[in-house]
Design a protein around this motif. Structure first.
Motif, mmCIF file in Angstrom:
data_model
loop_
_atom_site.group_PDB
_atom_site.id
_atom_site.type_symbol
_atom_site.label_atom_id
_atom_site.label_comp_id
_atom_site.label_asym_id
_atom_site.label_seq_id
_atom_site.Cartn_x
_atom_site.Cartn_y
_atom_site.Cartn_z
ATOM 1 N N ILE A 50 -0.262 34.055 0.605
ATOM 2 C CA ILE A 50 -1.294 32.889 1.030
ATOM 3 C C ILE A 50 -1.879 33.505 2.081
ATOM 4 O O ILE A 50 -1.401 34.004 3.164
ATOM 5 N N SER A 51 -3.272 33.261 2.232
ATOM 6 C CA SER A 51 -4.018 33.832 3.170
ATOM 7 C C SER A 51 -5.189 33.013 3.460
ATOM 8 O O SER A 51 -5.971 32.098 2.433
ATOM 9 N N LEU A 52 -5.681 32.800 4.866
ATOM 10 C CA LEU A 52 -6.774 32.065 5.192
ATOM 11 C C LEU A 52 -7.728 32.971 5.693
ATOM 12 O O LEU A 52 -7.392 33.754 6.579
ATOM 13 N N GLY A 53 -8.813 33.167 5.100
ATOM 14 C CA GLY A 53 -9.767 34.084 5.544
ATOM 15 C C GLY A 53 -10.833 33.602 7.001
ATOM 16 O O GLY A 53 -10.461 32.546 7.124
ATOM 17 N N SER A 54 -11.368 34.680 7.382
ATOM 18 C CA SER A 54 -12.218 34.155 8.448
ATOM 19 C C SER A 54 -13.267 33.087 8.202
ATOM 20 O O SER A 54 -13.534 32.405 9.261
ATOM 21 N N ASP A 55 -13.805 32.861 7.166
ATOM 22 C CA ASP A 55 -14.562 31.749 6.809
ATOM 23 C C ASP A 55 -13.945 30.608 6.144
ATOM 24 O O ASP A 55 -14.777 29.977 5.303
ATOM 25 N N PHE A 56 -12.884 30.562 6.444
ATOM 26 C CA PHE A 56 -12.016 29.365 6.220
ATOM 27 C C PHE A 56 -11.651 29.247 4.556
ATOM 28 O O PHE A 56 -11.548 28.264 4.019
ATOM 29 N N GLN A 57 -11.672 30.416 3.848
ATOM 30 C CA GLN A 57 -11.319 30.500 2.371
ATOM 31 C C GLN A 57 -9.970 30.731 2.258
ATOM 32 O O GLN A 57 -9.248 31.363 3.050
ATOM 33 N N ILE A 58 -9.304 30.216 1.390
ATOM 34 C CA ILE A 58 -7.829 30.117 1.011
ATOM 35 C C ILE A 58 -7.643 30.685 -0.043
ATOM 36 O O ILE A 58 -8.269 30.492 -1.107
ATOM 37 N N ASN A 59 -6.812 31.558 -0.085
ATOM 38 C CA ASN A 59 -6.378 32.597 -1.321
ATOM 39 C C ASN A 59 -4.871 32.444 -1.495
ATOM 40 O O ASN A 59 -4.273 32.590 -0.489
ATOM 41 N N VAL A 60 -4.419 32.100 -2.599
ATOM 42 C CA VAL A 60 -3.085 32.025 -3.005
ATOM 43 C C VAL A 60 -2.752 32.866 -4.159
ATOM 44 O O VAL A 60 -3.474 33.083 -5.422
ATOM 45 N N THR A 61 -1.627 33.479 -4.176
ATOM 46 C CA THR A 61 -1.195 34.501 -5.272
ATOM 47 C C THR A 61 0.299 33.888 -5.555
ATOM 48 O O THR A 61 1.079 33.948 -4.935
ATOM 49 N N LEU A 62 0.518 33.638 -6.957
ATOM 50 C CA LEU A 62 1.635 33.242 -7.505
ATOM 51 C C LEU A 62 2.285 34.282 -8.486
ATOM 52 O O LEU A 62 1.457 34.780 -9.352
ATOM 53 N N GLY A 63 3.494 34.572 -8.403
ATOM 54 C CA GLY A 63 4.191 35.383 -9.335
ATOM 55 C C GLY A 63 4.820 34.730 -10.194
ATOM 56 O O GLY A 63 5.114 33.613 -10.126
ATOM 57 N N MET A 64 4.419 34.999 -11.600
ATOM 58 C CA MET A 64 5.137 34.430 -13.056
ATOM 59 C C MET A 64 5.711 35.401 -13.693
ATOM 60 O O MET A 64 5.353 36.301 -13.639
#
Length: 185
Positions: A50-64
């Motif tokens: 999970i990461s929060l970018g400099s322009d307040f974008q949130i990215n989430v990676t789930l392992g399945m």
């Protein structure tokens, strides 16, 4: 002109053998070799990144981790593809699926990373309601194109269409799924 008795008997025996072979092949195809839908089970979903970018974008990676059980008497080799995941009808994630072979009457574990666009997830009007209910429901759809091989003799193109409803429980941080698949030659 008269047909000899031995020729008549030979013709009758040949006709009986041909009819018997056709009936045998038909029964085998309908009873044993008839394509059956694979069973897909979601084994686990884990939060990989999970990461929060400099322009307040949130990215989430789930392992399945999924288990695909092939009940058919044909192995199925499928090509690289992508699973698409939506949340309340809006696309929010993609998961690459690497080519592989699922053996006849066997199973295969498939692991993949699901890249969730959290901004699209949060922007959905129903997100707050689902967070309050402590459960997020996703719909995944995947089409696997490939080749089925029956007894290493018959090779035919085949496609599997799969739709899964995935429920992610916030409190327990686990997930369940219900999948429906259709297998077509």
């Amino acid at each position: 002109m008269r047909i000899p008795k031995s020729l008549k008997i030979c013709g009758i025996i040949t006709a009986v053998v041909i009819v018997t072979l056709i009936v045998t092949v038909l029964v085998l195809w309908l009873a044993v070799l008839k394509p059956k839908n694979p069973k897909i089970t979601l084994q686990q979903v884990t939060l990989e990144h999970i990461s929060l970018g400099s322009d307040f974008q949130i990215n989430v990676t789930l392992g399945m981790l999924l288990t695909v059980k092939n009940p058919n008497h044909a192995s199925f080799r499928y090509e690289n593809t992508t699973a698409f995941v939506s949340y309340r009808g809006s696309p929010v994630a993609e998961a690459p699926i690497q080519e592989d072979t699922i053996p006849a009457r066997g199973s295969r574990d498939i692991s993949t990373d699901l890249f969730v666009d959290a901004d699209s997830l949060v922007a959905n009007a129903g997100f707050g309601e689902d967070v309050a209910a402590r459960r997020l429901n996703f719909t995944s759809s995947t089409t696997l194109h490939g080749r089925a091989e029956v007894l290493n003799l018959f090779k035919m193109t085949a496609t599997t269409y799969t739709t899964c409803v995935i429920s992610v429980y916030i409190d327990t941080q686990n997930a369940t799924s219900v999948c429906n698949s259709k297998f077509k030659y």
